[in-house]
Structure formats: structure tokens, C-alpha cells
Design a protein around this motif. Structure first.
Motif, PDB file in Angstrom:
ATOM      1  N   LEU A   2       0.841  -1.202   0.000  1.00 26.31           N
ATOM      2  CA  LEU A   2       0.000   0.000   0.000  1.00 26.31           C
ATOM      3  C   LEU A   2       0.874   1.248   0.000  1.00 26.31           C
ATOM      4  O   LEU A   2       1.589   1.512   0.973  1.00 26.31           O
ATOM      5  CB  LEU A   2      -0.899  -0.003   1.252  1.00 26.31           C
ATOM      6  N   VAL A  17      -3.180   7.893   3.152  1.00 25.28           N
ATOM      7  CA  VAL A  17      -3.445   6.967   2.043  1.00 25.28           C
ATOM      8  C   VAL A  17      -4.450   7.606   1.083  1.00 25.28           C
ATOM      9  O   VAL A  17      -5.437   8.212   1.529  1.00 25.28           O
ATOM     10  CB  VAL A  17      -3.986   5.630   2.568  1.00 25.28           C
ATOM     11  N   ASP A  18      -4.160   7.484  -0.200  1.00 24.87           N
ATOM     12  CA  ASP A  18      -5.042   8.002  -1.257  1.00 24.87           C
ATOM     13  C   ASP A  18      -6.217   7.041  -1.424  1.00 24.87           C
ATOM     14  O   ASP A  18      -6.099   6.007  -2.071  1.00 24.87           O
ATOM     15  CB  ASP A  18      -4.245   8.112  -2.559  1.00 24.87           C
ATOM     16  N   GLY A  19      -7.337   7.410  -0.810  1.00 26.34           N
ATOM     17  CA  GLY A  19      -8.518   6.558  -0.873  1.00 26.34           C
ATOM     18  C   GLY A  19      -9.293   6.671  -2.162  1.00 26.34           C
ATOM     19  O   GLY A  19     -10.286   5.958  -2.361  1.00 26.34           O
ATOM     20  N   THR A  21      -7.798   5.912  -4.968  1.00 25.91           N
ATOM     21  CA  THR A  21      -7.277   4.815  -5.803  1.00 25.91           C
ATOM     22  C   THR A  21      -6.977   3.546  -5.006  1.00 25.91           C
ATOM     23  O   THR A  21      -6.685   2.517  -5.603  1.00 25.91           O
ATOM     24  CB  THR A  21      -5.975   5.258  -6.515  1.00 25.91           C
ATOM     25  N   HIS A  22      -7.000   3.612  -3.690  1.00 25.16           N
ATOM     26  CA  HIS A  22      -6.683   2.416  -2.900  1.00 25.16           C
ATOM     27  C   HIS A  22      -7.773   2.183  -1.860  1.00 25.16           C
ATOM     28  O   HIS A  22      -8.209   3.111  -1.180  1.00 25.16           O
ATOM     29  CB  HIS A  22      -5.334   2.585  -2.195  1.00 25.16           C
ATOM     30  N   ASP A  23      -8.169   0.919  -1.728  1.00 29.51           N
ATOM     31  CA  ASP A  23      -9.189   0.570  -0.744  1.00 29.51           C
ATOM     32  C   ASP A  23      -8.518   0.095   0.538  1.00 29.51           C
ATOM     33  O   ASP A  23      -7.555  -0.684   0.497  1.00 29.51           O
ATOM     34  CB  ASP A  23     -10.088  -0.553  -1.297  1.00 29.51           C
ATOM     35  N   VAL A  24      -8.983   0.582   1.662  1.00 33.97           N
ATOM     36  CA  VAL A  24      -8.473   0.137   2.971  1.00 33.97           C
ATOM     37  C   VAL A  24      -9.632  -0.518   3.716  1.00 33.97           C
ATOM     38  O   VAL A  24     -10.497   0.178   4.252  1.00 33.97           O
ATOM     39  CB  VAL A  24      -7.906   1.333   3.762  1.00 33.97           C
ATOM     40  N   VAL A 293       6.013   2.555   0.770  1.00 36.11           N
ATOM     41  CA  VAL A 293       5.090   1.452   0.487  1.00 36.11           C
ATOM     42  C   VAL A 293       4.985   0.594   1.744  1.00 36.11           C
ATOM     43  O   VAL A 293       6.003   0.102   2.250  1.00 36.11           O
ATOM     44  CB  VAL A 293       5.575   0.596  -0.696  1.00 36.11           C
ATOM     45  N   LEU A 298      -2.855  -5.400   5.994  1.00 35.63           N
ATOM     46  CA  LEU A 298      -3.829  -4.349   5.654  1.00 35.63           C
ATOM     47  C   LEU A 298      -5.081  -4.493   6.520  1.00 35.63           C
ATOM     48  O   LEU A 298      -5.412  -5.584   6.925  1.00 35.63           O
ATOM     49  CB  LEU A 298      -4.192  -4.455   4.164  1.00 35.63           C
TER      50      LEU A 298
END
Ligand SMILES: N[C@H](CCC[C@H](N)C(=O)O)C(=O)O
Length: 298
Positions: A2, A17-19, A21-24, A293, A298
């Protein structure tokens, strides 16, 4: 894996975190995983920058901030974090038009807040001014259970009775979307003792959602020193919502003017509780420390 970016506001540091483009899937768990210093990235918590919800979008929000303390608890608002959200969104072009959103409107647990900024010579966000909105003073909305407290000296003060490990404390209780107890001291602050008191009172039974606590010594005029104990993160170098609460409490108790400089362990923040609008403005820096990274869970 991530990607993340590490930002801080006066040393109050978060993993971003860029939400878009990335799912958390488990942000609370990720906050607990990344926050330990020496064993992980090291931070006061985690901040996701996300698309606005339909309601937030309807209210003009360009994006949404969700912040999680080091223990995984979610905070409704984070002043230092919000300054860095705007820097992240602008400098890393997280959404269409992010370089032109001025002020940027960010959906938070305290509503959609307008955030203005200036740019440095490289065209990156430098100094940021957040419209923190209006303070909330009704005890039941802070929230605080006043049946566990006693009246303090003056209209806006409450007395937290002595506990097994702390003497009685005079506190002004203010919400900036998240709860704050402001403890004014007559003498210069003993940071270790204030952090001991903060740790003891964060979970006091008068505070159903726990509490952020801030010890304050008024130097004179509009200059104050502050030591923080943050709900869910413990001792931090700066707390933006806490500094706003200090500004409000100083005016309510007649100790300080509407515009003050709060000298936090990590540096100064300028706060102004506008008499005309009742809204608090906070001005301070936002700093990108590094990118990386995350290869852990996660
Ligand atoms: N610990 C706070 C959230 C972070 C606030 C602070 N870092 C700020 O800059 O406002 C809470 O649980 O309400």
C-alpha cells in the motif's frame, strides 16, 4: 502493498493513504499496525483521503477526511491532519481539479470545512488556514456527563473531582467536533506531570467518548503554552482541534483575546475565534516528510 505519504503538522504526524485509488478494508486495524514507532512506519495515526459522500458532495465537499488515532479509534476531526489533507490532495492531484480547489472543501466528522492555502515557489501547498467552524459548548454535545463533575470557578468551568492518582482539576469543556478539556495553570507547565494527568483522565467516567486534554499556561496577552494528551494517541507534539479549544476557552474565561498564538511542543499555531461569525480559524504549516510502500498487514 500500500503506497502512503507521511505528513506532519508541527510534528503531529500521520500516515496518509489516497482513498481515491486504494481501498483500505480495515482502517482501524491499519492505524494500529502502522503507528508504532520503531516497529512500523511510526505515526500518531492514519488519515484516509476519500471521495466525498453523496451528502458531503451535495454540501460542496471536494473530498473527505477520515482520521484514526494510533489505537484505531476514529476521531471526528483533526486540525493538523486537515492542513496536510489539503497539501496531499493538491500536490499529488488526488482528484480532478485538486490544483484549483481554493478554498478546498473537505468533508469531516465536524461537517464540510473550507481550507485556504498559499503556495511555495515550487507551486506546492505551504501555509494553510482552516475554518474550524463553531465550537460546541453544550455539555451533552461535547459530550460530558456533568453528573460526574462539580461546578467550577466561573461560568464555563467544571471541576473534575480528585481521583486515586490526580488532584481536583478545573476544566473548560469544548467540542470542535471532537471533545476537549482545557486545564489552565497559573505556573509554567510541567510537561511530564501534565501527560501523567492526561493519561489518568482520558478515560474518566465523566467522558463517555473519552477526552483530549490540554494544559495551558498564559504567558501574557495573546501568547500561551500548551501541552497535549490526545484521545487515542497519547502525548502529541501538536493538536489543532485542541489549540482551537484552547482559544475558545481562553476567551470564555477572560484569560486571552480572540486571536492567540498557541506555543505547542512542536511549534506555534495561530488561532482566531471571530466575534462576528463565531467560527474559529487556524493557521499553520503542512509538511510532506516522505513517501513509501507499506508491506505489512492491511
Ligand atoms: N485525538 C483526536 C483526533 C486528532 C486531533 C489532533 N491531532 C488535531 O490535530 O486536531 C481525537 O480522538 O479526537
Amino acid at each position: 502493498m500500500l503506497p502512503f505519504v507521511k505528513y506532519h503538522g508541527l510534528g503531529n504526524d500521520y500516515v496518509y493513504v489516497d482513498g481515491f485509488t486504494h481501498d483500505v478494508p480495515d482502517p482501524a486495524g491499519l492505524a494500529r499496525a502502522v503507528s508504532p514507532r520503531n516497529f512500523a512506519i511510526g505515526a500518531d495515526g492514519l488519515i484516509l483521503v476519500l471521495p466525498a459522500t453523496p451528502g458531503g458532495g451535495a454540501a460542496g465537499a471536494h473530498c473527505r477526511m477520515r482520521m484514526f488515532n494510533a489505537d484505531g479509534s476514529e476521531g471526528q476531526m483533526c486540525g493538523n491532519g486537515l492542513r496536510c489533507v489539503v497539501k496531499f490532495a493538491h500536490d499529488h492531484a488526488l482528484f480532478a481539479g485538486s490544483n484549483a480547489a481554493r478554498p478546498m472543501r473537505v468533508e469531516t466528522g465536524a461537517g464540510v470545512l473550507a481550507v485556504g492555502y498559499d503556495l511555495d515557489a515550487a507551486g506546492r501547498v505551504a501555509t494553510v488556514t482552516v475554518d474550524m467552524g463553531r465550537p460546541i459548548l453544550a455539555p451533552e454535545r461535547v459530550p460530558v456527563d456533568v453528573s460526574e463533575l462539580e461546578p467550577g470557578a466561573g461560568e464555563h468551568a467544571w471541576r473534575i473531582p480528585a481521583t486515586d492518582t490526580t488532584p481536583p482539576q478545573e476544566a473548560v469543556l469544548v467540542s470542535m467536533g471532537n471533545p476537549h478539556a482545557v486545564l489552565f495553570r497559573d505556573d509554567p507547565l510541567d510537561a511530564a506531570e501534565e501527560r501523567r494527568i492526561g493519561a489518568a483522565l482520558e478515560h474518566h467516567r465523566a467522558f463517555p467518548e473519552r477526552m483530549n486534554l490540554h494544559a495551558v499556561h498564559v504567558r501574557g496577552g495573546g501568547e500561551v503554552d500548551v501541552v497535549h494528551w490526545e484521545r487515542g494517541s497519547g502525548p502529541t507534539l501538536a493538536c489543532g482541534t485542541g489549540a482551537a479549544a484552547v482559544c475558545v476557552a481562553g476567551v470564555l474565561t477572560g484569560r486571552t483575546p480572540h486571536r492567540i498564538t498557541t506555543h505547542l511542543p512542536g511549534g506555534p499555531l495561530v488561532l482566531d475565534w471571530a466575534e462576528t461569525t463565531g467560527r474559529v480559524a487556524m493557521t499553520g504549516p503542512a509538511v510532506e516528510a516522505f513517501t513509501g510502500v507499506w508491506r505489512g498487514p492491511l
